[in-house]
Scaffold this active site. Structure first.
Site, short mmCIF file in Angstrom:
data_model
loop_
_atom_site.label_atom_id
_atom_site.label_comp_id
_atom_site.label_asym_id
_atom_site.label_seq_id
_atom_site.Cartn_x
_atom_site.Cartn_y
_atom_site.Cartn_z
N VAL A 14 0.48 -1.16 -0.12
CA VAL A 14 -0.11 0.31 -0.29
C VAL A 14 0.42 1.72 -0.08
O VAL A 14 1.37 2.04 -0.88
CB VAL A 14 -0.94 0.19 1.38
CG1 VAL A 14 -1.36 1.31 1.04
CG2 VAL A 14 -1.59 -1.03 0.85
N GLY A 79 2.77 -2.20 9.03
CA GLY A 79 1.49 -2.71 10.35
C GLY A 79 1.58 -4.05 8.87
O GLY A 79 1.91 -4.08 8.36
N GLN A 82 -3.39 -8.05 6.05
CA GLN A 82 -4.96 -8.47 6.15
C GLN A 82 -4.56 -10.51 5.16
O GLN A 82 -4.35 -10.21 4.12
CB GLN A 82 -6.49 -8.46 5.73
CG GLN A 82 -7.69 -9.09 6.13
CD GLN A 82 -8.41 -8.33 5.11
OE1 GLN A 82 -8.82 -6.94 4.97
NE2 GLN A 82 -9.86 -8.88 5.73
N ARG A 88 -10.24 -7.79 9.26
CA ARG A 88 -9.57 -6.77 9.71
C ARG A 88 -9.59 -6.89 11.23
O ARG A 88 -8.83 -6.02 12.02
CB ARG A 88 -10.84 -5.56 8.95
CG ARG A 88 -10.05 -5.67 7.52
CD ARG A 88 -10.71 -4.23 7.05
NE ARG A 88 -10.67 -3.86 5.64
CZ ARG A 88 -12.02 -4.34 5.14
NH1 ARG A 88 -13.58 -4.46 5.52
NH2 ARG A 88 -11.48 -4.44 3.38
N THR A 119 -3.69 1.54 8.03
CA THR A 119 -3.67 0.51 8.22
C THR A 119 -4.84 0.08 8.98
O THR A 119 -5.55 0.89 9.65
CB THR A 119 -2.41 0.53 9.56
OG1 THR A 119 -1.35 0.85 8.52
CG2 THR A 119 -2.56 -1.10 10.15
N PRO A 121 -7.21 -2.87 11.46
CA PRO A 121 -8.61 -1.92 11.40
C PRO A 121 -8.81 -0.57 11.89
O PRO A 121 -7.80 0.18 12.85
CB PRO A 121 -9.67 -2.79 12.07
CG PRO A 121 -8.49 -3.46 13.50
CD PRO A 121 -7.08 -2.85 13.06
N ASP A 148 -14.16 1.24 0.18
CA ASP A 148 -15.98 1.08 -0.51
C ASP A 148 -17.15 1.89 -1.01
O ASP A 148 -17.43 0.98 -1.90
CB ASP A 148 -16.43 0.39 0.96
CG ASP A 148 -15.47 0.11 2.50
OD1 ASP A 148 -15.08 -1.16 2.59
OD2 ASP A 148 -14.68 0.99 2.63
N HIS A 168 -23.81 9.30 -7.14
CA HIS A 168 -23.55 10.28 -5.55
C HIS A 168 -23.49 9.16 -4.24
O HIS A 168 -25.07 9.26 -3.61
CB HIS A 168 -24.22 11.69 -5.46
CG HIS A 168 -22.94 11.95 -6.57
ND1 HIS A 168 -22.21 12.56 -6.80
CD2 HIS A 168 -24.21 12.78 -7.07
CE1 HIS A 168 -21.39 13.56 -7.56
NE2 HIS A 168 -23.12 13.18 -8.65
#
Ligand code: NAD
Length: 307
Positions: A14, A79, A82, A88, A119, A121, A148, A168
């Site tokens: 990431v 960290g 997953q 998470r 990072t 959760p 999401d 939207h």
């Protein structure tokens, strides 16, 4: 302070992909990568540097916490990631110890830095970081449900044959299993979504579940997700560095809104140079409020279990 320097803690998938996106976007003059694995940070920097002549002008280095001194933004991506089958929340124990260790190091170097938690959760780690530095609650926030929300917009756009940018619709709450879609406020252009396209309840449920469970599906095949979150990090960085005042569903602490207190979760908020400027007021349905409260309770319990 150099105006737009960014330090990324965690030079894994990431962190390095975010650095690549930032280089391609040409929005920062300098990126510093910090990682426990110094060799990894140095190798990522070399590889990334070789892309700079193609993209533009960003300077890069593998650094240390002193580099935060003149960084406008610190992005936390360090960290454990997953693992297949791991939720998470399973990551909580490992990653909360890391966050407790690094937060004081960040603010010791630069009390003004804006801190973007990525990072996982992410909601609980954001809450833990803010509890350590309550006066900096506007400066610290989590990437929350930006990803999401992007996944939901993409899937809705595909279904309704419309550009996802014109959809939207938001996913709010936990970045994880208890998150919820806000159908009551979803729009396409300036039309309520239900007026634009007749989506059955089953269609809506399927689309939301696909968005919610996308990370599990991706991790099964390639162990990690990073391109899309990196794109989100670039957009949030832009909003901070250029004080764009952009709305994102970022994770931040609630103080009685919707009957929720003492938990960080995602609601739409305006992001600018100094972090969160304000939350976007919104009317949600009674069922959405119930689901949001359930999401908050789940997060509260998980954080309590940690003690
Ligand atoms: P990764 O394993 O590739 O990278 C993590 C890096 O952190 C490693 O290089 C490791 O050496 C480093 N690290 C560990 N402890 C450290 C410490 N104390 N100080 C400095 N560096 C340390 O993992 P990844 O795929 O890059 O994922 C990173 C995190 O981002 C995970 O928690 C993952 O779940 C999360 N993530 C969040 C979202 C989101 O939407 N919020 C999306 C994707 C991934």
């Amino acid at each position: 302070m150099s105006r737009n320097k960014i330090t990324i803690i965690g030079a894994g998938m990431v962190g390095s992909t975010a650095a690549y996106g930032l280089i391609a976007a040409n929005i920062t003059e300098e990126i510093v990568l910090i990682d426990l694995n110094r060799k990894l940070a140095e190798s990522q920097v070399m590889d990334l540097q070789h892309s700079v002549p193609f993209w533009g002008y960003t300077d890069l280095k593998a650094g240390d916490y002193e580099d935060i001194k003149d960084s406008a933004l610190v992005v936390i991506t360090c960290g454990a990631a997953q693992k297949p089958g791991e939720t998470r929340l399973d990551l909580l124990k490992k990653n909360s110890a890391i966050i407790k260790e690094i937060m004081p190091k960040i603010f010791k170097q630069n009390p003004e830095a804006v801190v973007l938690m990525v990072t996982n959760p992410v909601d609980i780690l954001t809450n833990i970081a803010i509890k350590m530095f309550p006066k900096k609650k506007k400066q610290i926030f989590g990437s929350g449900t930006i990803l999401d929300t992007a996944r939901l917009r993409l899937l809705l756009g595909e279904k309704m044959s419309v550009d996802p940018k014109s959809v939207h619709a938001y996913i709010i709450g936990e970045h994880g299993d208890s998150e919820l879609p806000l159908w009551s406020t979803a729009m396409v252009g300036n039309s309520a979504i239900d007026n634009f396209y007749k989506l059955s309840s089953k269609n809506k449920k399927n689309i939301f579940n696909k968005a919610k469970n996308a990370a599990y599906a991706i991790i099964e095949g390639k162990q990690a997700t990073y391109y899309a979150i990196a794109a989100g990090i670039v957009q949030i960085s832009k909003a901070i560095l250029f004080d764009k005042k952009t709305v994102f569903t970022v994770s931040h602490p609630l103080n009685g809104e919707f009957g929720i207190k003492g938990v960080s979760l995602s609601l739409p908020a305006v992001i600018g140079r100094h972090g969160i400027l304000r939350r976007v007021n919104m009317e949600i349905s009674a069922e959405e409020k119930r689901l949001l409260q359930a999401s908050a309770s789940k997060l509260k319990m998980a954080e309590k279990d940690l003690k």
